[in-house]
Design an enzyme around this catalytic site. Sequence first.
Site, PDB file in Angstrom:
ATOM      1  N   GLU A 192       0.815  -1.218   0.000  1.00  0.00           N
ATOM      2  CA  GLU A 192       0.000   0.000   0.000  1.00  0.00           C
ATOM      3  C   GLU A 192       0.851   1.271   0.000  1.00  0.00           C
ATOM      4  O   GLU A 192       0.490   2.252  -0.634  1.00  0.00           O
ATOM      5  CB  GLU A 192      -0.909  -0.022   1.233  1.00  0.00           C
ATOM      6  CG  GLU A 192      -1.930   1.078   1.285  1.00  0.00           C
ATOM      7  CD  GLU A 192      -2.898   0.889   2.438  1.00  0.00           C
ATOM      8  OE1 GLU A 192      -3.473   1.902   2.857  1.00  0.00           O
ATOM      9  OE2 GLU A 192      -3.088  -0.248   2.917  1.00  0.00           O
ATOM     10  N   ASP A 193       1.988   1.250   0.702  1.00  0.00           N
ATOM     11  CA  ASP A 193       2.721   2.484   0.970  1.00  0.00           C
ATOM     12  C   ASP A 193       4.132   2.573   0.394  1.00  0.00           C
ATOM     13  O   ASP A 193       4.830   3.557   0.639  1.00  0.00           O
ATOM     14  CB  ASP A 193       2.838   2.686   2.491  1.00  0.00           C
ATOM     15  CG  ASP A 193       1.494   2.877   3.158  1.00  0.00           C
ATOM     16  OD1 ASP A 193       0.541   3.289   2.485  1.00  0.00           O
ATOM     17  OD2 ASP A 193       1.401   2.607   4.375  1.00  0.00           O
TER      18      ASP A 193
END
Length: 135
Positions: A87-88
Site C-alpha cells: 500500500e505504501d
Amino acid sequence: RRVLFRSIFKIEYNKGMKSKEVLESVNQTIADSMIDRARILAGVSHAGQKYGNQPYMAHIEDVVHRVKQITSDPEIICAAYLHDTVEDTDVTYGDIQQQFGDNVAAMVWAVTGIGANRAEKMANAIEKIAHTCDF
C-alpha cells in the site's frame, strides 16, 4: 541507514536504492530466516516515513508485537511486518509472493487497502478480509 545495514548485515546500502535491490542483497547475505527478511524489507521500504510523530517502524513493530501475542506462525509474523508495504511503498504483491510465498502474499494483500482516502482503503481491506476468511 547505510551504516546500520553495512555494519550489521554487511550490505552496501546506497540512498535511493529500491526495496527490491535491498532485498536481493539481503537474500545473498543473511537469508537465515523469513522473519528477518520481512523485518529488513519493511524497515528499508518504510525508511523516512512517519506514523504520527514516530518512525513508521514503530507502528510496524507494534503490530508485530500484538501478532506475536496471538501466534508464533512465521508466515503470519512476516505478513505483520509487511502489511503496509504494498500500500505504501514500491514493493509489489508479486515481490512478496516471490520472496515469501503465496500464503504471506495473500495475507498482505487481504489487508492492503485500495482507495482514494483512508476510509475507502479501510473498507476495501475489510471487504477483502471478509471474503478471504471462513467464518
